[in-house]
Design an enzyme around this catalytic site. Sequence first.
Site, PDB file in Angstrom:
ATOM      1  CB  VAL A   1     -47.163  24.880  32.547  1.00 14.98           C
ATOM      2  CG1 VAL A   1     -46.157  25.057  31.419  1.00 14.98           C
ATOM      3  CG2 VAL A   1     -46.810  25.811  33.706  1.00 14.98           C
ATOM      4  N   GLY A   2     -49.333  23.075  31.007  1.00 15.14           N
ATOM      5  CA  GLY A   2     -49.632  22.198  29.872  1.00 15.14           C
ATOM      6  C   GLY A   2     -50.698  22.781  28.955  1.00 15.14           C
TER       7      GLY A   2
ATOM      8  N   GLY B   1     -45.803  18.005  33.019  1.00  9.32           N
ATOM      9  CA  GLY B   1     -45.755  19.039  34.048  1.00  9.32           C
ATOM     10  C   GLY B   1     -47.159  19.341  34.534  1.00  9.32           C
ATOM     11  CB  SER B   2     -48.490  22.167  36.445  1.00  9.54           C
ATOM     12  OG  SER B   2     -48.089  23.226  35.606  1.00  9.54           O
TER      13      SER B   2
ATOM     14  CB  CYS C   1     -48.012  12.807  37.917  1.00  8.16           C
ATOM     15  SG  CYS C   1     -47.171  11.369  37.259  1.00  8.16           S
TER      16      CYS C   1
ATOM     17  CD  GLU D   1     -50.646  17.541  40.683  1.00  6.47           C
ATOM     18  OE1 GLU D   1     -50.391  18.597  40.055  1.00  6.47           O
ATOM     19  OE2 GLU D   1     -50.303  16.425  40.279  1.00  6.47           O
TER      20      GLU D   1
HETATM   21  P1  NAD Z   1     -44.433  22.798  35.705  1.00 11.87           P
HETATM   22  O1  NAD Z   1     -45.643  22.761  34.832  1.00 11.87           O
HETATM   23  O2  NAD Z   1     -44.244  23.951  36.582  1.00 11.87           O
HETATM   24  O3  NAD Z   1     -43.122  22.696  34.806  1.00 11.87           O
HETATM   25  C1  NAD Z   1     -42.907  21.649  33.890  1.00 11.87           C
HETATM   26  C2  NAD Z   1     -41.905  22.098  32.845  1.00 11.87           C
HETATM   27  O4  NAD Z   1     -42.490  23.146  32.071  1.00 11.87           O
HETATM   28  C3  NAD Z   1     -40.610  22.667  33.426  1.00 11.87           C
HETATM   29  O5  NAD Z   1     -39.525  22.278  32.610  1.00 11.87           O
HETATM   30  C4  NAD Z   1     -40.846  24.168  33.326  1.00 11.87           C
HETATM   31  O6  NAD Z   1     -39.658  24.914  33.276  1.00 11.87           O
HETATM   32  C5  NAD Z   1     -41.608  24.261  32.022  1.00 11.87           C
HETATM   33  N1  NAD Z   1     -42.414  25.485  31.863  1.00 11.87           N
HETATM   34  C6  NAD Z   1     -42.876  26.318  32.825  1.00 11.87           C
HETATM   35  N2  NAD Z   1     -43.556  27.337  32.269  1.00 11.87           N
HETATM   36  C7  NAD Z   1     -43.544  27.133  30.932  1.00 11.87           C
HETATM   37  C8  NAD Z   1     -44.100  27.833  29.814  1.00 11.87           C
HETATM   38  N3  NAD Z   1     -44.814  28.943  29.968  1.00 11.87           N
HETATM   39  N4  NAD Z   1     -43.910  27.323  28.582  1.00 11.87           N
HETATM   40  C9  NAD Z   1     -43.221  26.172  28.420  1.00 11.87           C
HETATM   41  N5  NAD Z   1     -42.655  25.481  29.420  1.00 11.87           N
HETATM   42  C10 NAD Z   1     -42.821  25.948  30.670  1.00 11.87           C
HETATM   43  O7  NAD Z   1     -44.448  21.421  36.525  1.00 11.87           O
HETATM   44  P2  NAD Z   1     -43.429  20.948  37.653  1.00 11.87           P
HETATM   45  O8  NAD Z   1     -43.698  21.709  38.889  1.00 11.87           O
HETATM   46  O9  NAD Z   1     -42.043  20.892  37.103  1.00 11.87           O
HETATM   47  O10 NAD Z   1     -43.898  19.423  37.846  1.00 11.87           O
HETATM   48  C11 NAD Z   1     -44.947  19.040  38.656  1.00 11.87           C
HETATM   49  C12 NAD Z   1     -46.184  18.773  37.830  1.00 11.87           C
HETATM   50  O11 NAD Z   1     -45.906  17.785  36.847  1.00 11.87           O
HETATM   51  C13 NAD Z   1     -47.325  18.206  38.648  1.00 11.87           C
HETATM   52  O12 NAD Z   1     -48.516  18.832  38.271  1.00 11.87           O
HETATM   53  C14 NAD Z   1     -47.343  16.742  38.260  1.00 11.87           C
HETATM   54  O13 NAD Z   1     -48.572  16.093  38.410  1.00 11.87           O
HETATM   55  C15 NAD Z   1     -46.927  16.812  36.845  1.00 11.87           C
HETATM   56  N6  NAD Z   1     -46.413  15.531  36.383  1.00 11.87           N
HETATM   57  C16 NAD Z   1     -47.188  14.789  35.526  1.00 11.87           C
HETATM   58  C17 NAD Z   1     -46.762  13.545  35.113  1.00 11.87           C
HETATM   59  C18 NAD Z   1     -47.606  12.707  34.190  1.00 11.87           C
HETATM   60  O14 NAD Z   1     -47.051  11.833  33.532  1.00 11.87           O
HETATM   61  N7  NAD Z   1     -48.891  12.916  34.105  1.00 11.87           N
HETATM   62  C19 NAD Z   1     -45.528  13.053  35.535  1.00 11.87           C
HETATM   63  C20 NAD Z   1     -44.757  13.840  36.394  1.00 11.87           C
HETATM   64  C21 NAD Z   1     -45.213  15.086  36.798  1.00 11.87           C
END
Ligand code: NAD
Length: 492
Positions: free
Chosen positions: A230-231, A226-227, A282, A383
């Site tokens: 959050v990561g 994910g982002s 991503c 991004e």
């Molecule tokens: P996001 O970080 O908003 O959400 C990702 C996941 O985390 C979702 O399931 C969300 O519900 C969960 N989440 C949100 N808040 C949380 C918290 N506080 N604690 C735990 N989990 C939580 O990302 P998104 O908008 O779903 O996806 C887009 C992002 O993902 C972009 O930044 C993209 O670059 C990244 N991405 C990375 C890769 C990679 O392999 N590097 C692949 C695909 C997407």
Amino acid sequence: MKVYKILIDGKWVSSRTGETYKNINPATGKTLGIFQKGGREDVREALKSAWRAFPKWRDTPAPARGEILFRAASIIEKGKRELARTLTQENGKNLEESQGEVQEGIDTLKYLGGEGRRLLGETMPSELKNKFCMTIRQPIGVVGLITPWNFPFSIPCWKLAPALVSGNTVVFKPASDTPLTAIKLGEILMQAGLPPGVLNLVTGPGSTAGEELAVNPMSRATSFTGSTQVGRDVYIKGAQKLCRVGLEMGGKNAEIVLRDANLELALEGAVWGAFGTSGQRCTATSRIILERPIKEEFTRKFLRMVKKIKTGNGFQKGVLVGPIINQGQTEKILGYIKTGREEGARLLTGGKRLSTGNFKRGFFIEPTVFGDVKPEMRVAQEEIFGPVVCLMEARDFGDAIRIANSTSYGLSLSIYTRDVSKSFRAIDKLESGIVYINSPTIGAEVHVPFGGIKNTGNGSREAGTTAIEEFTELKSVFVDYSDKLQKAQIDV
Ligand code: NAD
């Protein structure tokens, strides 16, 4: 309207929160179903269920665990078209890309099903006589998987397949915008023969269900995509409970085009890299770095190609750019377009939301190109995650590498050149987990490790043989058959 449930202990049940939410098709605004707004309690129950299932699953021979993945792959193969349609409805990407994504899931399940017959450790010689040393791989226990909406089928497969074949049991929390694809995958894995409790699936908000999974010590490892924002939070929560955290996060990828490049090839790659999946990858090409002598020609030809891109519902033939996933993301992208203009980037084409006629009920943004973008601008650093690309000028090869490396991210960088020496120098100098030579920044293959450096990742790699590393503990074993006490470092 169908009400979908969450999966705990092999049963599809309602959330303990009693709350549900509607999920919509981002191209049409049509409701696709009602989904459970799972919360902390649900995740706790799911974790307990996963622990109950763990001992038996751990003791199931790995090849037998792999067989279940093979069966799932063959169920998916039979239903590939239907699954791809679900994906296009829910995520918006065009049907061809959805089929590609489902295929990626199939390939992952087959590749990692095969790992059930390997799960390789190593053997080493001992420094002592009549002694044998080896490592074996064992499951971690219960693991938590948190995934984004942009690859709602293949990313869960990337995580579930290695986690399950290694003998872990799982609690999986998919993105709130794509619960249906995740539920379909869960149903298939159950149909393929997963015992109850081995896979638990809780739909719900990241701020409650996701956070509980990140924070709860019953989950022994977290695998998150994910982002970066959050990561980072998930990483900190994992550190507090001293658990392993695998992070795949944002990117700010670039395609470099040198003066000797096959320009037509570089142009084709740039269109696909920047606008495939509406730029919501991503690995999307977000910057194109052009060596000065070819800048004008590339820009002219690129704009001609971008203006021909068809935007629309992913079910329509010829559509490359589908909808943006939701209103929030649409506003975020439009905000970046505004920022770009304010900081002096030149808007060469696009830039507007499409909201009349067929676009009325969906979230659509025109394919957008900025020129004269400088490395320090926010649009060149952050991004955007949409159909927006920045053209940047480089004086020479060294300058191009410097610009490519000038962001905090490090996922995928690509270079177009016919010069072998420059290709290899680029492979060496580019700061990213993935480098492409003469192909765009997108195009992962399931048997090749995937991941990024800098603010994109924390060292883990998905896919390839490395996928197993994220989900196994190495145990070092010493077998002494000398029939006497031997002291390492002393008796040698
Ligand atoms: P996001 O970080 O908003 O959400 C990702 C996941 O985390 C979702 O399931 C969300 O519900 C969960 N989440 C949100 N808040 C949380 C918290 N506080 N604690 C735990 N989990 C939580 O990302 P998104 O908008 O779903 O996806 C887009 C992002 O993902 C972009 O930044 C993209 O670059 C990244 N991405 C990375 C890769 C990679 O392999 N590097 C692949 C695909 C997407």
